[in-house]
Design an enzyme around this catalytic site. Structure first.
Site, PDB file in Angstrom:
ATOM      1  N   GLY A  29       0.700  -1.180  -0.188  1.00 56.73           N
ATOM      2  CA  GLY A  29      -0.248   0.232  -0.263  1.00 56.73           C
ATOM      3  C   GLY A  29       0.962   1.603  -0.181  1.00 56.73           C
ATOM      4  N   ASN A  52      -2.106  -8.931  12.236  1.00 52.36           N
ATOM      5  CA  ASN A  52      -0.179  -7.293  11.290  1.00 52.36           C
ATOM      6  C   ASN A  52      -1.583  -6.685  12.092  1.00 52.36           C
ATOM      7  OD1 ASN A  52      -1.615  -5.666   8.922  1.00 52.36           O
ATOM      8  ND2 ASN A  52      -2.179  -7.546   8.185  1.00 52.36           N
ATOM      9  N   ILE A  54       0.594  -3.124  10.406  1.00 51.84           N
ATOM     10  CA  ILE A  54       1.936  -2.831   9.996  1.00 51.84           C
ATOM     11  C   ILE A  54       1.828  -1.186  10.136  1.00 51.84           C
ATOM     12  CG2 ILE A  54       3.517  -2.440   7.695  1.00 51.84           C
ATOM     13  CD1 ILE A  54       3.330  -5.425   9.679  1.00 51.84           C
ATOM     14  N   GLY A  55       0.625  -1.022   9.677  1.00 54.96           N
ATOM     15  CA  GLY A  55      -0.765   0.884   9.867  1.00 54.96           C
ATOM     16  C   GLY A  55       0.201   1.684   8.805  1.00 54.96           C
ATOM     17  N   LEU A  56       0.743   0.811   7.372  1.00 51.72           N
ATOM     18  CA  LEU A  56       0.916   1.584   6.277  1.00 51.72           C
ATOM     19  C   LEU A  56       1.931   1.954   6.013  1.00 51.72           C
ATOM     20  CD1 LEU A  56      -2.027   3.640   4.687  1.00 51.72           C
ATOM     21  CD2 LEU A  56      -0.618   1.961   3.098  1.00 51.72           C
ATOM     22  N   CYS A 113      -7.979  -1.106   4.634  1.00 49.00           N
ATOM     23  CA  CYS A 113      -6.646  -0.943   5.759  1.00 49.00           C
ATOM     24  C   CYS A 113      -7.391  -1.190   6.330  1.00 49.00           C
ATOM     25  CB  CYS A 113      -5.623  -0.629   5.578  1.00 49.00           C
ATOM     26  SG  CYS A 113      -4.459  -0.430   6.736  1.00 49.00           S
ATOM     27  N   LYS A 148      -9.998  -3.108  -3.991  1.00 51.86           N
ATOM     28  CA  LYS A 148     -10.014  -3.800  -2.898  1.00 51.86           C
ATOM     29  C   LYS A 148     -10.729  -3.659  -1.869  1.00 51.86           C
ATOM     30  CE  LYS A 148      -6.215  -7.081  -0.796  1.00 51.86           C
ATOM     31  NZ  LYS A 148      -4.993  -7.047  -0.236  1.00 51.86           N
ATOM     32  N   GLY A 226      -7.236 -14.160   0.015  1.00 50.53           N
ATOM     33  CA  GLY A 226      -8.087 -14.408   1.819  1.00 50.53           C
ATOM     34  C   GLY A 226      -7.194 -16.352   2.085  1.00 50.53           C
TER      35      GLY A 226
HETATM   36  O1  RRO Z   1      -0.660  -1.731   6.410  1.00 48.12           O
HETATM   37  C1  RRO Z   1      -1.672  -2.090   6.758  1.00 48.12           C
HETATM   38  O2  RRO Z   1      -1.455  -2.669   7.938  1.00 48.12           O
HETATM   39  C2  RRO Z   1      -1.889  -3.189   6.345  1.00 48.12           C
HETATM   40  C3  RRO Z   1      -2.155  -2.808   4.975  1.00 48.12           C
HETATM   41 BR1  RRO Z   1      -2.749  -1.407   4.245  1.00 48.12          BR
HETATM   42  C4  RRO Z   1      -3.815  -3.302   4.303  1.00 48.12           C
HETATM   43  O3  RRO Z   1      -4.505  -3.095   3.544  1.00 48.12           O
HETATM   44  N1  RRO Z   1      -4.519  -5.114   5.244  1.00 48.12           N
HETATM   45  C5  RRO Z   1      -3.408  -5.389   6.310  1.00 48.12           C
HETATM   46  O4  RRO Z   1      -3.993  -6.144   6.869  1.00 48.12           O
HETATM   47  N2  RRO Z   1      -2.510  -4.716   6.904  1.00 48.12           N
END
Ligand code: RRO
Length: 286
Positions: A29, A52, A54-56, A113, A148, A226
């Site tokens: 992303g 997760n 991650i926070g982009l 997200c 998405k 998925g």
């Molecule tokens: O970066 C993320 O935390 C994240 C994103 Br952008 C997403 O679209 N889906 C996800 O599970 N994690």
């Protein structure tokens, strides 16, 4: 295809196997500005899956265009850029920046997200906001756009229909399901941002059902995602109505998983005496 966020920019995996054999690579992303992501811990194990948050985290669109696109331009495999924003204008600006850049074959609009404060899955949770983002992106680029979808919504088929009406070229689903885990020794949430997105085999039955619903509601190509780990998983999604599939979390344990799945599908077709994958699309609906 590879699923966004599980295959970096493709470059990280290119020395591990022949990634040029894949159908497409969808990159992490991407936002207008670079982002550091959420506080640690950002990953937690889950039964048959992964949480997760991650926070982009990403390098931002300028670095992507400068550093990654020129590499992609030399590849045979098409690269699709996943984009995410906090406002509709962010999405439109990202789409317009990517338009006409050599090495970029399409855009996946991430309105799903689960791990950011503003934007993201908020846009994908109602048909109206999902359609608004789609319309804005479509107007800003001539590239094909995939949208998405998030499973964290009341009626995913309604959202899919709105996105189709707004001009999407294809729909990909699902992104991760919102979840959490608690460290019982510390009596605290395990993830730094408390909640995360659940992916992996744990969500496959949910994803498969949603693909089945969406494929029954729209005429656009549906891309299933998925928990796909083996070719048999992919074939289930295709029989549910998906025209293509994405392999995500499986790549984290087995980098070659997307190619293993592709080769397994080819083997299945041979075994069954089927010349054209299209003959299998929606086979379980008839
Ligand atoms: O970066 C993320 O935390 C994240 C994103 Br952008 C997403 O679209 N889906 C996800 O599970 N994690």
């Amino acid at each position: 295809m590879t699923a966004s966020g599980t295959f970096g920019y493709g470059t990280e995996y290119s020395h591990m196997f022949d990634i040029q054999k894949l159908g497409a690579i969808v990159c992490k992303g991407t936002t207008l500005e670079p982002r550091d992501g959420n506080p640690q811990p950002r990953l937690a194990d889950a039964a048959c899956g992964l949480l997760n948050s991650i926070g982009l985290q990403n390098i931002g669109v300028d670095a992507l265009i400068r550093e990654k696109a020129p590499i992609w331009a030399g590849w045979r495999v098409p690269v699709i850029v996943n984009i995410a924003g906090e406002t509709i204008d962010d999405y439109a600006r990202l789409a317009s920046r990517l338009d006409g850049v050599a090495g970029i074959s399409g855009i996946e609009v991430n309105i799903s997200c689960p791990n950011i404060k503003a934007g993201g899955a908020e846009f994908g949770s109602t048909p109206k906001s999902a359609a608004e983002v789609t319309t804005a992106v479509k107007a800003a680029t001539s590239l094909p756009i995939l949208v998405k979808l998030t499973p964290n919504t009341a009626d995913i088929a309604e959202v899919a229909m709105a996105v189709a009406e707004a001009g999407a070229d294809a729909i990909s689903l699902i992104n991760s399901l919102k979840g959490m885990a608690i460290d019982i020794a510390q009596r605290r949430p395990l993830l730094g941002r408390i909640t995360g997105g659940l992916s992996g085999p744990a969500i496959k039955p949910v994803a498969l059902h949603m693909v089945y619903e969406v494929a029954g509601a729209v005429r656009l190509p549906v891309i299933g995602c998925g928990g796909i780990t083996a070719a048999s998983d992919a074939i289930e999604f295709i029989m549910a109505g998906a025209s293509a599939i994405q392999v995500g979390t499986a790549s984290l344990a087995n980098p070659r998983a997307p190619l293993d799945v592709l080769e397994g599908i080819e083997q299945f077709l041979k075994q069954e005496g089927i010349n054209n994958l299209a003959d299998l699309i929606g086979a379980a609906r008839r």
